[in-house]
Scaffold this motif. Structure first.
Motif, PDB file in Angstrom:
ATOM      1  N   MET A  70     -32.134  50.269 -13.288  1.00 50.55           N
ATOM      2  CA  MET A  70     -32.766  51.701 -14.345  1.00 50.55           C
ATOM      3  C   MET A  70     -32.199  52.963 -13.662  1.00 50.55           C
ATOM      4  N   MET A  71     -31.775  53.115 -12.768  1.00 49.45           N
ATOM      5  CA  MET A  71     -31.845  53.961 -11.773  1.00 49.45           C
ATOM      6  C   MET A  71     -30.963  54.715 -11.893  1.00 49.45           C
ATOM      7  N   HIS A  72     -30.026  53.814 -12.342  1.00 52.98           N
ATOM      8  CA  HIS A  72     -27.564  53.861 -12.297  1.00 52.98           C
ATOM      9  C   HIS A  72     -28.418  54.989 -13.924  1.00 52.98           C
ATOM     10  N   LYS A  73     -29.195  53.964 -14.325  1.00 52.88           N
ATOM     11  CA  LYS A  73     -29.023  54.692 -15.940  1.00 52.88           C
ATOM     12  C   LYS A  73     -29.514  56.180 -16.151  1.00 52.88           C
ATOM     13  N   ILE A  74     -30.871  55.927 -15.189  1.00 48.93           N
ATOM     14  CA  ILE A  74     -31.242  57.670 -15.863  1.00 48.93           C
ATOM     15  C   ILE A  74     -30.162  58.027 -14.968  1.00 48.93           C
ATOM     16  N   LEU A  75     -29.925  58.156 -13.555  1.00 53.53           N
ATOM     17  CA  LEU A  75     -28.584  59.670 -12.950  1.00 53.53           C
ATOM     18  C   LEU A  75     -27.470  59.939 -13.721  1.00 53.53           C
ATOM     19  N   PHE A  76     -26.692  58.908 -13.690  1.00 57.98           N
ATOM     20  CA  PHE A  76     -25.861  58.341 -14.942  1.00 57.98           C
ATOM     21  C   PHE A  76     -25.214  58.052 -16.331  1.00 57.98           C
ATOM     22  N   HIS A  77     -26.198  58.553 -16.820  1.00 57.81           N
ATOM     23  CA  HIS A  77     -26.268  58.789 -18.355  1.00 57.81           C
ATOM     24  C   HIS A  77     -25.212  59.515 -19.270  1.00 57.81           C
ATOM     25  N   ASN A  78     -24.443  60.716 -18.839  1.00 57.35           N
ATOM     26  CA  ASN A  78     -23.731  61.260 -19.416  1.00 57.35           C
ATOM     27  C   ASN A  78     -22.531  60.509 -18.315  1.00 57.35           C
ATOM     28  N   ASP A  79     -21.805  59.830 -19.149  1.00 61.17           N
ATOM     29  CA  ASP A  79     -20.217  59.373 -19.180  1.00 61.17           C
ATOM     30  C   ASP A  79     -19.810  59.229 -17.574  1.00 61.17           C
ATOM     31  N   GLY A  80     -20.629  58.358 -16.886  1.00 59.00           N
ATOM     32  CA  GLY A  80     -21.045  58.373 -15.686  1.00 59.00           C
ATOM     33  C   GLY A  80     -21.340  59.249 -13.956  1.00 59.00           C
ATOM     34  N   ASP A  81     -21.171  60.871 -14.785  1.00 61.59           N
ATOM     35  CA  ASP A  81     -21.580  61.521 -13.996  1.00 61.59           C
ATOM     36  C   ASP A  81     -22.823  62.292 -14.126  1.00 61.59           C
ATOM     37  N   ALA A  82     -23.207  62.824 -12.252  1.00 62.21           N
ATOM     38  CA  ALA A  82     -23.784  62.781 -12.148  1.00 62.21           C
ATOM     39  C   ALA A  82     -24.289  63.921 -12.200  1.00 62.21           C
ATOM     40  N   PRO A  83     -25.995  64.241 -12.773  1.00 58.50           N
ATOM     41  CA  PRO A  83     -26.598  64.565 -13.573  1.00 58.50           C
ATOM     42  C   PRO A  83     -26.595  66.368 -12.563  1.00 58.50           C
ATOM     43  N   ASP A  84     -26.313  67.880 -13.391  1.00 57.39           N
ATOM     44  CA  ASP A  84     -26.508  68.682 -12.263  1.00 57.39           C
ATOM     45  C   ASP A  84     -28.063  69.382 -12.629  1.00 57.39           C
ATOM     46  N   PHE A  85     -28.148  69.338 -11.114  1.00 60.81           N
ATOM     47  CA  PHE A  85     -29.447  69.830 -10.412  1.00 60.81           C
ATOM     48  C   PHE A  85     -29.757  71.301 -10.087  1.00 60.81           C
ATOM     49  N   SER A  86     -27.881  71.586  -9.967  1.00 63.90           N
ATOM     50  CA  SER A  86     -29.167  73.123  -9.674  1.00 63.90           C
ATOM     51  C   SER A  86     -28.531  74.064 -10.758  1.00 63.90           C
ATOM     52  N   THR A  87     -28.001  73.871 -12.442  1.00 67.70           N
ATOM     53  CA  THR A  87     -28.243  74.775 -13.002  1.00 67.70           C
ATOM     54  C   THR A  87     -29.597  73.737 -14.121  1.00 67.70           C
ATOM     55  N   PHE A  88     -30.191  75.581 -14.939  1.00 70.61           N
ATOM     56  CA  PHE A  88     -30.909  75.081 -15.730  1.00 70.61           C
ATOM     57  C   PHE A  88     -30.669  74.325 -17.127  1.00 70.61           C
ATOM     58  N   GLU A  89     -29.490  74.264 -16.965  1.00 67.21           N
ATOM     59  CA  GLU A  89     -28.744  73.333 -18.330  1.00 67.21           C
ATOM     60  C   GLU A  89     -28.756  72.208 -17.644  1.00 67.21           C
ATOM     61  N   GLY A  90     -28.464  71.698 -16.869  1.00 64.43           N
ATOM     62  CA  GLY A  90     -28.734  70.044 -15.956  1.00 64.43           C
ATOM     63  C   GLY A  90     -29.769  69.773 -15.965  1.00 64.43           C
ATOM     64  N   VAL A  91     -30.432  70.571 -15.863  1.00 61.33           N
ATOM     65  CA  VAL A  91     -32.139  69.617 -15.515  1.00 61.33           C
ATOM     66  C   VAL A  91     -32.186  69.262 -17.076  1.00 61.33           C
ATOM     67  N   VAL A  92     -32.210  69.892 -17.815  1.00 59.24           N
ATOM     68  CA  VAL A  92     -33.142  70.537 -19.468  1.00 59.24           C
ATOM     69  C   VAL A  92     -32.112  69.025 -19.997  1.00 59.24           C
ATOM     70  N   ASP A 123     -33.648  62.809 -21.247  1.00 56.93           N
ATOM     71  CA  ASP A 123     -34.125  61.442 -21.795  1.00 56.93           C
ATOM     72  C   ASP A 123     -35.563  61.270 -21.577  1.00 56.93           C
ATOM     73  N   PRO A 124     -35.689  60.154 -22.208  1.00 57.57           N
ATOM     74  CA  PRO A 124     -37.095  59.830 -21.841  1.00 57.57           C
ATOM     75  C   PRO A 124     -37.231  59.024 -20.175  1.00 57.57           C
ATOM     76  N   ASN A 125     -36.362  58.447 -19.578  1.00 51.10           N
ATOM     77  CA  ASN A 125     -36.413  57.753 -18.674  1.00 51.10           C
ATOM     78  C   ASN A 125     -36.166  58.947 -17.679  1.00 51.10           C
ATOM     79  N   GLY A 126     -35.373  59.880 -18.006  1.00 47.76           N
ATOM     80  CA  GLY A 126     -35.246  61.345 -16.677  1.00 47.76           C
ATOM     81  C   GLY A 126     -37.176  61.641 -17.023  1.00 47.76           C
ATOM     82  N   VAL A 127     -37.360  62.234 -17.911  1.00 46.23           N
ATOM     83  CA  VAL A 127     -38.885  62.331 -17.816  1.00 46.23           C
ATOM     84  C   VAL A 127     -39.154  61.352 -17.341  1.00 46.23           C
ATOM     85  N   PHE A 128     -39.687  60.111 -17.385  1.00 42.00           N
ATOM     86  CA  PHE A 128     -40.731  59.323 -16.789  1.00 42.00           C
ATOM     87  C   PHE A 128     -40.387  59.404 -15.181  1.00 42.00           C
ATOM     88  N   VAL A 129     -39.247  59.321 -15.038  1.00 42.94           N
ATOM     89  CA  VAL A 129     -39.421  59.716 -13.390  1.00 42.94           C
ATOM     90  C   VAL A 129     -39.839  60.495 -12.594  1.00 42.94           C
TER      91      VAL A 129
END
Length: 109
Positions: free
Chosen positions: A1-23, A28-34
């Protein structure tokens, strides 16, 4: 489940350094849950522990205003970094443990 949350966009890790990446993560509902688990459980409980621990250690109002409140803010914004700052710096250097039991025993002797 964590893998799906963190790598839900073509296997790329989410970008926490930008506002757009966090948005994008919170689309993803799983991201909101976490995220909510992090906010509600970690931040609230650790912030409460910091406040109560500082009171137990005899922290003055001045230290609360200028040290503890900013540390709690950092805990809410940066999670573990604020907690580590409190434990490593504030708790060890500014608010050493006062052994209330030792002073009570000395008075009763």
């Amino acid at each position: 489940m964590m893998h799906k949350i963190l790598f839900h966009n073509d296997g790329d890790a989410p970008d926490f350094s930008t506002f757009e990446g966090v948005v994008n993560l919170f689309k993803d509902p799983n991201g909101v849950f976490v995220g909510w688990i992090h906010y509600v459980v970690f931040d609230a409980l650790v912030g409460r522990w910091i406040a109560l621990d500082s009171v137990d250690r005899g922290c003055s109002l001045l230290v609360h205003v200028f040290v503890i409140v900013p540390v709690i803010f950092l805990t809410l914004m940066l999670g573990p970094m604020g907690w580590l700052l409190y434990v490593a710096v504030v708790r060890t250097l500014l608010l050493p443990s006062s052994n209330k039991n030792d002073t009570t025993k000395a008075k009763n002797s």
